[in-house]
Design an enzyme around this catalytic site. Structure first.
Site, short mmCIF file in Angstrom:
data_model
loop_
_atom_site.label_atom_id
_atom_site.label_comp_id
_atom_site.label_asym_id
_atom_site.label_seq_id
_atom_site.Cartn_x
_atom_site.Cartn_y
_atom_site.Cartn_z
N GLY A 10 0.84 -1.20 0.00
CA GLY A 10 0.00 0.00 0.00
C GLY A 10 0.87 1.24 0.00
O GLY A 10 2.10 1.15 -0.05
N MET A 12 2.33 5.02 1.54
CA MET A 12 2.87 5.39 2.86
C MET A 12 1.72 5.67 3.82
O MET A 12 0.64 6.08 3.41
CB MET A 12 3.77 6.62 2.73
CG MET A 12 5.14 6.23 2.19
SD MET A 12 6.26 7.62 2.02
CE MET A 12 6.67 7.95 3.71
N SER A 14 -0.19 3.67 5.36
CA SER A 14 -1.39 2.82 5.25
C SER A 14 -1.42 1.72 6.30
O SER A 14 -2.27 0.83 6.23
CB SER A 14 -1.49 2.23 3.84
OG SER A 14 -0.36 1.43 3.54
N THR A 17 3.50 -1.26 8.33
CA THR A 17 4.41 -1.65 9.41
C THR A 17 3.62 -2.00 10.67
O THR A 17 3.98 -2.93 11.39
CB THR A 17 5.44 -0.53 9.67
OG1 THR A 17 6.18 -0.33 8.46
CG2 THR A 17 6.41 -0.90 10.78
N GLU A 88 9.70 -2.68 4.25
CA GLU A 88 10.26 -1.79 3.20
C GLU A 88 10.93 -2.61 2.09
O GLU A 88 12.02 -2.28 1.62
CB GLU A 88 11.27 -0.81 3.82
CG GLU A 88 10.73 -0.02 5.01
CD GLU A 88 9.92 1.21 4.63
OE1 GLU A 88 9.62 1.40 3.43
OE2 GLU A 88 9.58 1.96 5.55
N VAL A 89 10.24 -3.67 1.69
CA VAL A 89 10.84 -4.64 0.77
C VAL A 89 11.11 -4.04 -0.61
O VAL A 89 11.97 -4.52 -1.36
CB VAL A 89 9.94 -5.90 0.69
CG1 VAL A 89 8.71 -5.66 -0.16
CG2 VAL A 89 10.72 -7.11 0.22
N CYS A 178 -5.89 9.90 -2.27
CA CYS A 178 -6.77 9.05 -3.08
C CYS A 178 -6.51 9.38 -4.56
O CYS A 178 -5.84 10.36 -4.88
CB CYS A 178 -8.22 9.29 -2.70
SG CYS A 178 -8.88 10.87 -3.23
N CYS A 181 -7.76 12.95 -5.69
CA CYS A 181 -6.92 14.07 -5.23
C CYS A 181 -5.56 14.04 -5.92
O CYS A 181 -4.99 15.09 -6.22
CB CYS A 181 -6.78 14.03 -3.71
SG CYS A 181 -8.34 14.41 -2.88
P1 ADP Z 1 3.22 2.38 6.79
O1 ADP Z 1 4.19 1.34 7.26
O2 ADP Z 1 2.20 1.84 5.80
O3 ADP Z 1 3.87 3.63 6.27
P2 ADP Z 1 2.62 2.65 9.61
O4 ADP Z 1 2.07 1.34 10.07
O5 ADP Z 1 4.03 2.97 9.94
O6 ADP Z 1 2.34 2.82 8.04
O7 ADP Z 1 1.76 3.86 10.20
C1 ADP Z 1 0.37 3.85 10.29
C2 ADP Z 1 0.00 4.94 11.28
O8 ADP Z 1 0.34 6.20 10.72
C3 ADP Z 1 -1.47 5.03 11.60
O9 ADP Z 1 -1.81 4.14 12.64
C4 ADP Z 1 -1.62 6.50 12.02
O10 ADP Z 1 -1.34 6.64 13.40
C5 ADP Z 1 -0.50 7.21 11.27
N1 ADP Z 1 -0.92 8.04 10.13
C6 ADP Z 1 -0.35 9.22 9.79
N2 ADP Z 1 -0.91 9.72 8.66
C7 ADP Z 1 -1.83 8.84 8.25
C8 ADP Z 1 -2.77 8.77 7.15
N3 ADP Z 1 -2.81 9.74 6.22
N4 ADP Z 1 -3.56 7.68 7.06
C9 ADP Z 1 -3.51 6.70 7.98
N5 ADP Z 1 -2.68 6.71 9.04
C10 ADP Z 1 -1.84 7.76 9.19
MG MG Z 2 6.29 1.22 7.12
ZN ZN Z 3 -8.68 12.50 -1.55
#
Ligand code: ADP
Ligand code: MG
Ligand code: ZN
Length: 190
Positions: A10, A12, A14, A17, A88-89, A178, A181
Site C-alpha cells: 500500500g 505510505m 497505510s 508496518t 520496506e521490501v 486518493c 486528489c
Molecule cells: P506504513 O508502514 O504503511 O507507512 P505505519 O504502520 O508505519 O504505516 O503507520 C500507520 C500509522 O500512521 C497510523 O496508525 C496512524 O497513526 C498514522 N498516520 C499518519 N498519517 C496517516 C494517514 N494519512 N492515514 C492513515 N494513518 C496515518
Molecule cells: Mg512502514
Molecule cells: Zn482525496
C-alpha cells in the site's frame, strides 16, 4: 509443509508496518520464533528497529541486499524460525524473489511488506513480483491527506520531483492521497 508468502502492500501511512508488528506479536504470543529484516537504505527512524509511524517497534536486522539477508538467516540455522518478516521490501534488489522462494521451501512463513507504487504511480517491480508469487495479498489504504476519505492508495510527493522513483523520506516529502486528489494535485502543478 511449505511456508506461506503474504504480501502486505500500500502507500505510505497505510498501516503496513503496524500490520507487520501485530503479526510479529501473534507469532510471539504463540511462542514462535520470528526474524525481522529491513533494508539498510531506510534509516528514517532507527538503526536496529522496525518502527511504525505511530511509534510501535520491534527489533530488526539491517541488511544491505538480498544476499546479506540470505546469509544472516543462514547464520540462525541452529534455531527453528517460524516466520520471516521483511519491511520496506521495495528497497531490496530483485534477488529477494529467489531468496523468499528458498525460505518458503524451508517451511517458514514469509511476510513481505512494502510500497506497491512509487510517487509517480509506477509499480515497484520487486513488490509486484513478490505479489505475483504470494499466497495472499493484503492491500492497505491510508486516510487521504487532501480530502480526508479513507481511500488513499497513492503516495504523492509534495516537494519537487527528483531523478528516479526512489528518494527516501517521510512526511516532509510524501503524503498519502486518493486517486481523485492525486489527479487534481498533479494537474495543479503542471
Ligand atoms: P506504513 O508502514 O504503511 O507507512 P505505519 O504502520 O508505519 O504505516 O503507520 C500507520 C500509522 O500512521 C497510523 O496508525 C496512524 O497513526 C498514522 N498516520 C499518519 N498519517 C496517516 C494517514 N494519512 N492515514 C492513515 N494513518 C496515518
Ligand atoms: Mg512502514
Ligand atoms: Zn482525496
Amino acid at each position: 509443509m511449505s511456508g506461506k508468502l503474504t504480501s502486505i502492500v500500500g502507500p505510505m501511512y497505510s498501516g503496513k508496518t503496524s500490520a507487520l508488528l501485530s503479526l510479529v506479536e501473534i507469532y510471539e504470543l504463540g511462542r514462535k520464533k520470528v526474524v525481522v529484516f529491513k533494508p539498510e537504505i531506510d534509516q528514517r527512524y532507527s538503526a536496529e528497529f522496525v518502527v511504525s509511524h505511530s511509534g510501535m517497534k520491534t527489533r530488526a536486522f539491517l541488511v544491505k541486499d538480498s544476499d546479506a539477508l540470505k546469509k544472516r538467516l543462514g547464520q540462525l540455522n541452529g534455531s527453528i524460525v517460524h516466520a520471516v518478516f521483511i519491511d520496506e521490501v521495495h528497497f531490496l534488489d530483485e534477488g529477494i524473489i529467489d531468496v523468499v522462494k528458498g525460505i518458503i521451501d524451508q517451511n517458514i512463513d514469509v511476510f513481505c511488506v512494502g510500497i506497491d507504487m512509487s510517487y509517480r504511480q509506477n509499480p515497484f517491480l520487486v513488490t509486484a513480483q513478490l505479489m505475483a508469487i504470494s499466497d495472499e495479498i493484503v492491500k492497505k489504504r491510508a486516510v487521504c491527506h487532501n480530502c480526508g476519505e479513507y481511500n488513499a492508495v497513492l503516495t504523492y510527493r509534495t516537494t519537487d520531483e527528483v531523478e528516479g522513483d526512489i528518494d527516501v523520506g517521510g512526511m516532509e516529502k510524501y503524503v498519502a492521497v486518493c486517486r481523485d486528489c492525486y489527479r487534481v494535485l498533479t494537474r495543479k502543478r503542471v
